[in-house]
Design an enzyme around this catalytic site. Structure first.
Site, PDB file in Angstrom:
ATOM      1  N   PHE A 156       4.114  -7.969  10.624  1.00 23.53           N
ATOM      2  CA  PHE A 156       3.243  -7.846  11.800  1.00 23.53           C
ATOM      3  C   PHE A 156       2.387  -9.069  12.061  1.00 23.53           C
ATOM      4  O   PHE A 156       1.898  -9.263  13.172  1.00 23.53           O
ATOM      5  CB  PHE A 156       2.319  -6.626  11.646  1.00 23.53           C
ATOM      6  CG  PHE A 156       1.182  -6.826  10.664  1.00 23.53           C
ATOM      7  CD1 PHE A 156       0.012  -7.477  11.035  1.00 23.53           C
ATOM      8  CD2 PHE A 156       1.278  -6.360   9.358  1.00 23.53           C
ATOM      9  CE1 PHE A 156      -1.027  -7.662  10.126  1.00 23.53           C
ATOM     10  CE2 PHE A 156       0.246  -6.546   8.459  1.00 23.53           C
ATOM     11  CZ  PHE A 156      -0.920  -7.196   8.840  1.00 23.53           C
ATOM     12  N   GLU A 208       6.897  -2.318  13.203  1.00 22.82           N
ATOM     13  CA  GLU A 208       6.596  -1.308  14.209  1.00 22.82           C
ATOM     14  C   GLU A 208       5.180  -1.457  14.773  1.00 22.82           C
ATOM     15  O   GLU A 208       4.860  -0.886  15.820  1.00 22.82           O
ATOM     16  CB  GLU A 208       6.777   0.099  13.619  1.00 22.82           C
ATOM     17  CG  GLU A 208       5.923   0.430  12.425  1.00 22.82           C
ATOM     18  CD  GLU A 208       6.555   0.046  11.098  1.00 22.82           C
ATOM     19  OE1 GLU A 208       6.201   0.675  10.082  1.00 22.82           O
ATOM     20  OE2 GLU A 208       7.386  -0.896  11.064  1.00 22.82           O
ATOM     21  N   SER A 256       4.970  -7.839   2.098  1.00 22.54           N
ATOM     22  CA  SER A 256       4.248  -7.750   0.837  1.00 22.54           C
ATOM     23  C   SER A 256       5.198  -7.938  -0.343  1.00 22.54           C
ATOM     24  O   SER A 256       6.407  -7.701  -0.238  1.00 22.54           O
ATOM     25  CB  SER A 256       3.564  -6.382   0.721  1.00 22.54           C
ATOM     26  OG  SER A 256       4.530  -5.360   0.532  1.00 22.54           O
ATOM     27  N   CYS A 260      -0.007 -15.365   4.796  1.00 26.43           N
ATOM     28  CA  CYS A 260       0.263 -15.587   3.381  1.00 26.43           C
ATOM     29  C   CYS A 260      -0.200 -16.963   2.912  1.00 26.43           C
ATOM     30  O   CYS A 260      -0.139 -17.246   1.726  1.00 26.43           O
ATOM     31  CB  CYS A 260       1.747 -15.397   3.084  1.00 26.43           C
ATOM     32  SG  CYS A 260       2.818 -16.560   3.953  1.00 26.43           S
ATOM     33  N   GLU A 316      -4.012  -9.545  -3.198  1.00 27.34           N
ATOM     34  CA  GLU A 316      -4.017 -10.089  -1.840  1.00 27.34           C
ATOM     35  C   GLU A 316      -4.822  -9.164  -0.932  1.00 27.34           C
ATOM     36  O   GLU A 316      -4.482  -7.996  -0.758  1.00 27.34           O
ATOM     37  CB  GLU A 316      -2.592 -10.237  -1.308  1.00 27.34           C
ATOM     38  CG  GLU A 316      -2.534 -10.908   0.046  1.00 27.34           C
ATOM     39  CD  GLU A 316      -1.118 -11.164   0.521  1.00 27.34           C
ATOM     40  OE1 GLU A 316      -0.882 -12.202   1.149  1.00 27.34           O
ATOM     41  OE2 GLU A 316      -0.241 -10.323   0.253  1.00 27.34           O
TER      42      GLU A 316
END
Length: 485
Positions: free
Chosen positions: A150, A177, A227, A282, A376
């Site tokens: 996303f 989504e 992830s 990231c 994270e």
């Protein structure tokens, strides 16, 4: 609902998913109901794969010089429509308008690189024995898939679509989504640029579609960005089905700050790194390691962070669940004894009360055992750990399981080189808060930030999206026969 209901894109047409549930698409900027997105089933994926298989029969045999003409035109269309595309990214993801525009600019650069591929895959030819030649050439794999996250609705799809398709593959793309709108416009613009029907197909959905992609016998390769937890699942499942897989996971990027760092530049770079895209990338700075006496730099860092105003130059996080998770990290660190220097909790933007915002947050006196130091966070939060020596700082960086990026801020060339050599990260920066390589240099981390071989962009991507064919030719009967022939 601001936009029409999202549909799958198969065989060059937007089509309804088969017997699927739908989810609402809500803008994190202000809570606007943007659209609905279908949760497709394996039947929709089967249709997309059939479309891609049929298209590959001619697309894979089309000369690459002809294939890349589509991307020359696509690049021009991205440039022509970049303000509209940037607005769409901002609406569905929560980025600021400037960040949305920057994402489209990077998508343009990635497409530009794909246009150069004919010059990079020319193959090799050599007379290896009298009258005998060996030749190598890169050939496409067939039907491939790309599963994208996303946080970059346009840029990450452009990590894979231009290169994979220019190299002769036909692609299935599964967007998040949470942000299904941008990919629809990308598909429309590629069709306008001349991409034949069936070469790119879009299937919306959740983990059921991801599982079906990993299991589908006619998909040759899968790329994934998301992830680390899910990257491991996708990599394991895809490779167990004998597919190529390159799965990029999460990160915990460490910025090492030495006392001789230039204070203003360092503070500005770290602030931009930790708060850009609301920390949802990231490559965001998530952990700062203060080496020795750097309080003067931390003071400036706090001053810069306070200039980040939610709803103005600081975007929203993707949804309320994400906001709650991030604030829980901050709460836990505070309870464990960390000091909150700049607090972004409970941020509400006037006129956008239904938006999901967190202000820039700086947490000091964090210890390596705290969750904010290890995990994270994916928000505009940076944790400061303190060490006396550079070796202690590198030990903290090395002990984290990820390996996407690391940076050092210093004016000492020897110290900078020492960090380059000893940091356990695939991308290292010197006085750079976000050390993302630009094309043609490739993007990719190490350790639990990447599963698979190679990188996802740049020259390295050629090896992932193609296979090497070797041919040996003898036309000269006078050459005789030897061990080679």
């Amino acid at each position: 609902m601001k936009y029409p209901a999202v549909k799958n894109f198969i065989q060059g047409q937007f089509v309804d998913a088969e017997n699927s549930d739908i989810l609402n698409v809500i803008s994190p900027v202000d809570g606007t109901h943007l659209s609905t997105v279908p949760m497709s089933t394996a039947a929709s994926l089967d249709n997309a794969v059939s479309s891609a298989k049929a298209a590959f029969k001619f697309w894979g045999k089309t000369p690459i010089k002809e294939r890349v003409q589509v991307f020359f035109k696509f690049k021009a269309l991205l440039e022509k429509n970049k303000l509209e595309l940037a607005k769409l990214v901002s609406e569905e993801n929560g980025k600021t308008p400037d960040e949305g525009l920057a994402e489209i600019e990077k998508s343009i650069e990635l497409t530009e690189f794909a246009c150069s591929l004919p010059q990079l895959i020319t193959g090799e030819l050599l007379e290896v024995s009298k009258g005998i030649e060996c030749r190598t050439e890169h050939v496409p794999l067939g039907v491939v898939a790309s599963i994208v996250p996303f946080n970059f609705p346009s840029m990450v799809p452009c990590w894979t679509i231009p290169n994979a398709i220019a190299l002769g593959n036909c692609m299935i793309i599964k967007p998040s989504e949470k942000v299904p709108l941008s990919i629809g416009r990308i598909a429309e613009l590629l069709k306008e640029a001349g991409l034949p029907d069936g070469v790119l197909n879009v299937v919306h959905g959740n983990s059921a579609v991801v599982d079906a992609i990993c299991d589908h016998p006619d998909i040759e390769a899968v790329s994934f960005v998301g992830s680390t937890k899910v990257a491991k699942i996708v990599y394991r499942r895809a490779t167990q089905n004998y597919k190529r897989c390159l799965a990029l996971g999460g990160a915990k990027n460490h910025l090492l700050v030495l006392p001789d760092a230039i204070p203003d530049m360092t503070a500005q770079n770290i602030t931009a790194s930790m708060s850009g895209c609301a920390g949802q990338r990231c490559m965001a700075a998530s952990a700062m390691v203060a080496v020795g006496e750097v309080d003067h730099i931390i003071d400036k860092l706090c001053a810069e962070a306070k200039k980040m105003v939610a709803g103005q130059n600081l975007g929203a996080v993707i949804n309320s669940e994400s906001r709650e998770r991030i604030e829980n990290y901050i709460d836990e660190a505070e309870k464990m004894g960390a000091k909150i220097l700049v607090d972004g909790r409970n941020t509400i933007v006037s006129g956008k009360e239904k938006g999901t915002y967190i202000g820039a947050t700086i947490i000091d006196y964090v210890t390596p055992d705290m969750s904010v130091a290890k995990e994270e966070i994916f928000g505009p939060v940076i944790s400061i750990m303190r060490t006396k020596t550079l070796d202690e700082a590198i030990a903290i960086e090395n002990n984290n399981p990820y390996g996407n990026a690391a940076s050092v801020f210093t004016q000492n060339g020897a110290a900078a080189r020492y960090v380059i050599e000893h940091a356990s990260a695939g991308m290292v920066g010197i006085n750079v808060g976000v050390p993302v390589p630009r094309e043609p240099f490739s993007f990719g981390g190490w350790n639990e930030s990447r599963f698979g071989v190679g990188d996802i962009t740049g020259k390295s991507s050629i090896e992932f999206w193609t296979k090497l064919k070797k041919s040996t030719t003898k036309w000269n009967p006078q050459a005789g026969v030897n061990w080679m022939s």
